[in-house]
Design a protein around this motif. Sequence first.
Motif, PDB file in Angstrom:
ATOM      1  N   PRO A   1       0.834  -1.215   0.000  1.00 55.33           N
ATOM      2  CA  PRO A   1       0.000   0.000   0.000  1.00 55.33           C
ATOM      3  C   PRO A   1       0.858   1.251   0.000  1.00 55.33           C
ATOM      4  CG  PRO A   1       0.035  -0.964   2.202  1.00 55.33           C
ATOM      5  CD  PRO A   1       0.814  -1.889   1.294  1.00 55.33           C
ATOM      6  N   ALA A   2       1.553   1.467  -1.046  1.00 56.33           N
ATOM      7  CA  ALA A   2       2.483   2.588  -1.131  1.00 56.33           C
ATOM      8  C   ALA A   2       1.752   3.921  -1.050  1.00 56.33           C
ATOM      9  CB  ALA A   2       3.266   2.499  -2.441  1.00 56.33           C
ATOM     10  N   HIS A   3       0.462   3.894  -1.328  1.00 56.34           N
ATOM     11  CA  HIS A   3      -0.311   5.141  -1.283  1.00 56.34           C
ATOM     12  C   HIS A   3      -0.471   5.634   0.149  1.00 56.34           C
ATOM     13  CE1 HIS A   3      -3.214   1.865  -0.804  1.00 56.34           C
ATOM     14  NE2 HIS A   3      -3.872   2.687  -0.050  1.00 56.34           N
TER      15      HIS A   3
ATOM     16  N   LEU B   1       2.774  15.094   1.615  1.00 56.40           N
ATOM     17  CA  LEU B   1       2.562  15.299   0.187  1.00 56.40           C
ATOM     18  C   LEU B   1       2.729  13.999  -0.587  1.00 56.40           C
ATOM     19  CD1 LEU B   1       1.983  17.700  -1.693  1.00 56.40           C
ATOM     20  CD2 LEU B   1       4.434  17.742  -2.161  1.00 56.40           C
ATOM     21  N   LEU B   2       1.852  13.785  -1.550  1.00 61.49           N
ATOM     22  CA  LEU B   2       1.885  12.533  -2.328  1.00 61.49           C
ATOM     23  C   LEU B   2       2.975  12.610  -3.402  1.00 61.49           C
ATOM     24  CD1 LEU B   2      -0.790  12.702  -0.857  1.00 61.49           C
ATOM     25  CD2 LEU B   2      -1.847  11.541  -2.755  1.00 61.49           C
ATOM     26  N   THR B   3       4.176  12.608  -2.931  1.00 70.87           N
ATOM     27  CA  THR B   3       5.322  12.769  -3.835  1.00 70.87           C
ATOM     28  C   THR B   3       5.432  11.647  -4.858  1.00 70.87           C
ATOM     29  OG1 THR B   3       6.618  11.743  -2.091  1.00 70.87           O
ATOM     30  CG2 THR B   3       6.705  14.124  -2.264  1.00 70.87           C
ATOM     31  N   GLY B   4       5.035  10.446  -4.459  1.00 75.96           N
ATOM     32  CA  GLY B   4       5.236   9.298  -5.337  1.00 75.96           C
ATOM     33  C   GLY B   4       4.026   8.948  -6.166  1.00 75.96           C
ATOM     34  N   LYS B   5       3.041   9.807  -6.165  1.00 74.89           N
ATOM     35  CA  LYS B   5       1.819   9.513  -6.920  1.00 74.89           C
ATOM     36  C   LYS B   5       2.126   9.261  -8.397  1.00 74.89           C
ATOM     37  CE  LYS B   5       0.855  14.189  -8.318  1.00 74.89           C
ATOM     38  NZ  LYS B   5      -0.195  15.192  -8.512  1.00 74.89           N
ATOM     39  N   PHE B   6       3.148   9.902  -8.856  1.00 72.46           N
ATOM     40  CA  PHE B   6       3.498   9.800 -10.275  1.00 72.46           C
ATOM     41  C   PHE B   6       3.988   8.401 -10.642  1.00 72.46           C
ATOM     42  CE2 PHE B   6       6.139  10.595 -14.011  1.00 72.46           C
ATOM     43  CZ  PHE B   6       5.206  11.287 -14.779  1.00 72.46           C
TER      44      PHE B   6
ATOM     45  N   THR C   1      -3.420  10.046 -10.433  1.00 69.37           N
ATOM     46  CA  THR C   1      -4.580  10.289  -9.568  1.00 69.37           C
ATOM     47  C   THR C   1      -4.959   9.049  -8.767  1.00 69.37           C
ATOM     48  OG1 THR C   1      -6.049   9.721 -11.381  1.00 69.37           O
ATOM     49  CG2 THR C   1      -5.494  12.051 -11.102  1.00 69.37           C
ATOM     50  N   LYS C   2      -4.383   7.909  -9.139  1.00 72.27           N
ATOM     51  CA  LYS C   2      -4.716   6.652  -8.470  1.00 72.27           C
ATOM     52  C   LYS C   2      -4.393   6.706  -6.983  1.00 72.27           C
ATOM     53  CE  LYS C   2      -6.229   2.493  -8.493  1.00 72.27           C
ATOM     54  NZ  LYS C   2      -5.401   1.426  -9.056  1.00 72.27           N
TER      55      LYS C   2
ATOM     56  N   ASP D   1      -2.968  17.161  -3.873  1.00 77.07           N
ATOM     57  CA  ASP D   1      -1.930  16.147  -3.688  1.00 77.07           C
ATOM     58  C   ASP D   1      -1.347  16.169  -2.286  1.00 77.07           C
ATOM     59  OD1 ASP D   1      -2.354  15.568  -6.322  1.00 77.07           O
ATOM     60  OD2 ASP D   1      -0.744  16.865  -7.005  1.00 77.07           O
ATOM     61  N   LYS D   2      -2.092  16.754  -1.359  1.00 79.74           N
ATOM     62  CA  LYS D   2      -1.609  16.850   0.022  1.00 79.74           C
ATOM     63  C   LYS D   2      -2.658  16.261   0.955  1.00 79.74           C
ATOM     64  CE  LYS D   2      -1.709  20.748   2.280  1.00 79.74           C
ATOM     65  NZ  LYS D   2      -2.168  21.446   1.111  1.00 79.74           N
TER      66      LYS D   2
END
Length: 113
Positions: A56-58, A66-71, A77-78, A93-94
């Motif tokens: 669950p890296a999310h 901050l969702l730095t690794g969303k990319f 957006t996942k 993204d925060k």
Amino acid sequence: MDNASFYEQVFQVVALIPNGRVTSYGVIAAYLGAKSSSRMVGYAMNDAVKAMPPIPAHRVVNRNGLLTGKFHFSTPTKMQELLEAEGVKVIDDKIVNFKKFFWDPSVELDLER
DNA sequence: GCGTTGACGAGGA
DNA sequence: GTCCTCGCCAACG
């Protein structure tokens, strides 16, 4: 566990993150005794995509929430959708109330210490 | 074996 | 408060 590489240890900790909770890379690194290797935690998560079971890296963000690794996800957006699906509000993204959803392994897993 | 990479963190200006 | 720089150290090519 001795055979487990550094990134394998990261997977174990991340996999222990409860649903609806989040934590930071630095905390995980610190829990592994390598607080200075916070970057290694993020680097290890690079294999989380192909790891078994899926990590669950999310639920793991930087210390800013901050969702730095969303990319790195299937879609940028996942990651946000997964967090919101668990009750974690994400804006720009925060993570909102990051401190409130924060999960500290050194505390939550302190039961055996 | 060496140089580069990197989903971070803390400190300084 | 924001922006920039340095350091950490394992994994990858």
